[in-house]
Design a protein around this motif. Sequence first.
Motif, PDB file in Angstrom:
ATOM      1  N   TYR A  69       0.807  -1.223   0.000  1.00 19.10           N
ATOM      2  CA  TYR A  69       0.000   0.000   0.000  1.00 19.10           C
ATOM      3  C   TYR A  69       0.840   1.272   0.000  1.00 19.10           C
ATOM      4  N   VAL A  70       1.995   1.232   0.636  1.00 26.89           N
ATOM      5  CA  VAL A  70       2.849   2.417   0.773  1.00 26.89           C
ATOM      6  C   VAL A  70       4.064   2.270  -0.133  1.00 26.89           C
ATOM      7  N   SER A  71       4.315   3.311  -0.937  1.00 26.84           N
ATOM      8  CA  SER A  71       5.472   3.266  -1.835  1.00 26.84           C
ATOM      9  C   SER A  71       6.035   4.661  -2.031  1.00 26.84           C
ATOM     10  N   LYS A  72       7.289   4.850  -1.644  1.00 22.39           N
ATOM     11  CA  LYS A  72       8.005   6.106  -1.869  1.00 22.39           C
ATOM     12  C   LYS A  72       7.238   7.324  -1.358  1.00 22.39           C
ATOM     13  N   GLY A  73       6.739   7.204  -0.140  1.00 25.07           N
ATOM     14  CA  GLY A  73       6.058   8.331   0.482  1.00 25.07           C
ATOM     15  C   GLY A  73       4.664   8.590  -0.051  1.00 25.07           C
ATOM     16  N   LYS A  74       4.064   7.600  -0.684  1.00 23.69           N
ATOM     17  CA  LYS A  74       2.709   7.750  -1.228  1.00 23.69           C
ATOM     18  C   LYS A  74       1.841   6.583  -0.784  1.00 23.69           C
ATOM     19  N   LEU A  75       0.562   6.879  -0.560  1.00 24.40           N
ATOM     20  CA  LEU A  75      -0.436   5.851  -0.279  1.00 24.40           C
ATOM     21  C   LEU A  75      -1.147   5.532  -1.587  1.00 24.40           C
ATOM     22  N   LEU A  76      -1.026   4.297  -2.042  1.00 26.04           N
ATOM     23  CA  LEU A  76      -1.525   3.921  -3.364  1.00 26.04           C
ATOM     24  C   LEU A  76      -2.962   3.406  -3.259  1.00 26.04           C
ATOM     25  N   HIS A  77      -3.899   4.337  -3.095  1.00 27.82           N
ATOM     26  CA  HIS A  77      -5.306   3.951  -2.951  1.00 27.82           C
ATOM     27  C   HIS A  77      -5.826   3.235  -4.195  1.00 27.82           C
ATOM     28  N   TYR A  78      -5.335   3.635  -5.353  1.00 26.36           N
ATOM     29  CA  TYR A  78      -5.864   3.096  -6.610  1.00 26.36           C
ATOM     30  C   TYR A  78      -5.636   1.593  -6.746  1.00 26.36           C
ATOM     31  N   GLN A  79      -4.741   1.026  -5.928  1.00 27.59           N
ATOM     32  CA  GLN A  79      -4.504  -0.416  -5.978  1.00 27.59           C
ATOM     33  C   GLN A  79      -5.621  -1.195  -5.284  1.00 27.59           C
ATOM     34  N   TYR A  80      -6.536  -0.483  -4.650  1.00 24.77           N
ATOM     35  CA  TYR A  80      -7.670  -1.102  -3.964  1.00 24.77           C
ATOM     36  C   TYR A  80      -8.960  -0.443  -4.461  1.00 24.77           C
ATOM     37  N   PRO A  81      -9.297  -0.682  -5.719  1.00 27.86           N
ATOM     38  CA  PRO A  81     -10.433   0.028  -6.329  1.00 27.86           C
ATOM     39  C   PRO A  81     -11.767  -0.242  -5.642  1.00 27.86           C
ATOM     40  N   ASP A  82     -11.953  -1.449  -5.102  1.00 28.83           N
ATOM     41  CA  ASP A  82     -13.227  -1.751  -4.456  1.00 28.83           C
ATOM     42  C   ASP A  82     -13.451  -0.905  -3.212  1.00 28.83           C
ATOM     43  N   ILE A  83     -12.363  -0.427  -2.627  1.00 25.83           N
ATOM     44  CA  ILE A  83     -12.462   0.368  -1.402  1.00 25.83           C
ATOM     45  C   ILE A  83     -12.480   1.859  -1.703  1.00 25.83           C
ATOM     46  N   PHE A  84     -11.563   2.299  -2.548  1.00 24.46           N
ATOM     47  CA  PHE A  84     -11.329   3.736  -2.695  1.00 24.46           C
ATOM     48  C   PHE A  84     -11.901   4.344  -3.982  1.00 24.46           C
ATOM     49  N   LEU A  85     -12.221   3.540  -4.951  1.00 26.60           N
ATOM     50  CA  LEU A  85     -12.753   4.092  -6.203  1.00 26.60           C
ATOM     51  C   LEU A  85     -14.244   3.800  -6.275  1.00 26.60           C
ATOM     52  N   ARG A  86     -14.981   4.500  -5.427  1.00 22.67           N
ATOM     53  CA  ARG A  86     -16.425   4.310  -5.389  1.00 22.67           C
ATOM     54  C   ARG A  86     -17.092   5.051  -6.543  1.00 22.67           C
ATOM     55  N   ILE A 142      -4.574   8.771  -4.691  1.00 24.88           N
ATOM     56  CA  ILE A 142      -3.238   8.756  -4.097  1.00 24.88           C
ATOM     57  C   ILE A 142      -3.157   9.826  -3.015  1.00 24.88           C
ATOM     58  N   SER A 143      -2.390   9.553  -1.962  1.00 26.03           N
ATOM     59  CA  SER A 143      -2.146  10.539  -0.910  1.00 26.03           C
ATOM     60  C   SER A 143      -0.658  10.562  -0.607  1.00 26.03           C
ATOM     61  N   LEU A 144      -0.192  11.698  -0.143  1.00 24.70           N
ATOM     62  CA  LEU A 144       1.217  11.833   0.253  1.00 24.70           C
ATOM     63  C   LEU A 144       1.332  11.517   1.738  1.00 24.70           C
ATOM     64  N   ALA A 145       2.326  10.733   2.083  1.00 19.97           N
ATOM     65  CA  ALA A 145       2.486  10.331   3.481  1.00 19.97           C
ATOM     66  C   ALA A 145       3.967  10.225   3.819  1.00 19.97           C
ATOM     67  N   SER A 146       4.426  11.142   4.651  1.00 17.69           N
ATOM     68  CA  SER A 146       5.818  11.094   5.118  1.00 17.69           C
ATOM     69  C   SER A 146       5.945   9.990   6.168  1.00 17.69           C
ATOM     70  N   GLU A 147       7.169   9.757   6.617  1.00 16.16           N
ATOM     71  CA  GLU A 147       7.390   8.740   7.647  1.00 16.16           C
ATOM     72  C   GLU A 147       6.632   9.083   8.924  1.00 16.16           C
ATOM     73  N   GLN A 148       6.561  10.392   9.245  1.00 13.24           N
ATOM     74  CA  GLN A 148       5.832  10.803  10.447  1.00 13.24           C
ATOM     75  C   GLN A 148       4.346  10.478  10.335  1.00 13.24           C
ATOM     76  N   ILE A 149       3.784  10.671   9.132  1.00 12.33           N
ATOM     77  CA  ILE A 149       2.363  10.368   8.940  1.00 12.33           C
ATOM     78  C   ILE A 149       2.116   8.865   9.030  1.00 12.33           C
ATOM     79  N   ILE A 150       3.052   8.072   8.516  1.00 12.39           N
ATOM     80  CA  ILE A 150       2.928   6.614   8.607  1.00 12.39           C
ATOM     81  C   ILE A 150       2.955   6.176  10.071  1.00 12.39           C
ATOM     82  N   VAL A 151       3.834   6.781  10.859  1.00  7.58           N
ATOM     83  CA  VAL A 151       3.924   6.446  12.293  1.00  7.58           C
ATOM     84  C   VAL A 151       2.616   6.805  12.992  1.00  7.58           C
TER      85      VAL A 151
END
Length: 333
Positions: A212-229, A236-245
Amino acid sequence: MRTEKNEDKDIARAGGLAWLRYRLDMADGNDLNIIHKEFDKQTLLANQLHTENKESERFQEKEVIWDNYKKYLLSKVSKTTTSNLFRYAKQYYYVLQSRNASDLQLLTQEKRIHVMKALSSLSKFIGIHSEWKRLIENFDLKWTNSNHTNNTFLIFNTDATDMNKMIHWLKDSAGQLPDKYTNILLFATLTGLRPCECWYSIRLIQNDKDHYVSKGKLLHYQYPDIFLRRTKKVFISLASEQIIVIAEQADIKKPYPQLCKIFRSKNLSMNMYYCRKIFATYLRDNGIESEIIDLLQGRIPKSMFLRHYYRPDINEIVTKKIRPVLDELRRNC
């Protein structure tokens, strides 16, 4: 003594088609063309009336197997949406049966749209969608909500909730809630996600981080049944290490309704939708283009400019502009 003209009137009272047949028998050559055209017109109207009567019988004959309808909804939308559509469909099914949508005209705009969505899905399920569309047209029902124009002018309303008030609510709530719940609010604020999307996103970070997490990004599009209603999406969302923690330390065992109860138990208002507004407002106030904010929050504008011409250097915008702004927002929260 009765004249031919009086006889015409008597037959006309018996029905338009009978009158036309009588005139056709009595007409001379000059009247035939006109009478034939009128006859065709009346025949068409009669056929339409017959079709409408048949369709009315179809409305009455249709029986809904509600358990199957609920399964149909669950195969297409989320459980929450299913619950809402099912409730409204059952409550207002009589509108389809009676072919009378006048009650919908008395509802508030928002409720009317919800009911219309429910009846639309139900009509598709039982095979009378064309009749439902005719009801919409006949009763002049609108899908759009005219309040969006008024909402725009809330920007200039000094009594409306502004950025400072929303930040104050966030800090006040964070000060009274355990960290495990505060982290949910912080995550929502720093990603701009909707509440239900936050729960799913946090769960994926905790359970499927590598995918789900790659290079500081949350890859919502890889879960279309959940996020592509159907109507609400996020790609996609941006997520630094602090946000992941923050996400890893959040507790989402309790669903959103139970978190609302926790807020009420502490005399706090549950305004989690503020988090999404804080994200968008803070980024815009710090120079991030509205088109970028729209994309991060799952909105795809229909403008020709964005679809065909706007090609910014995303990596530079993310690295030099958005990440520093989000870091600053995290410190201010």
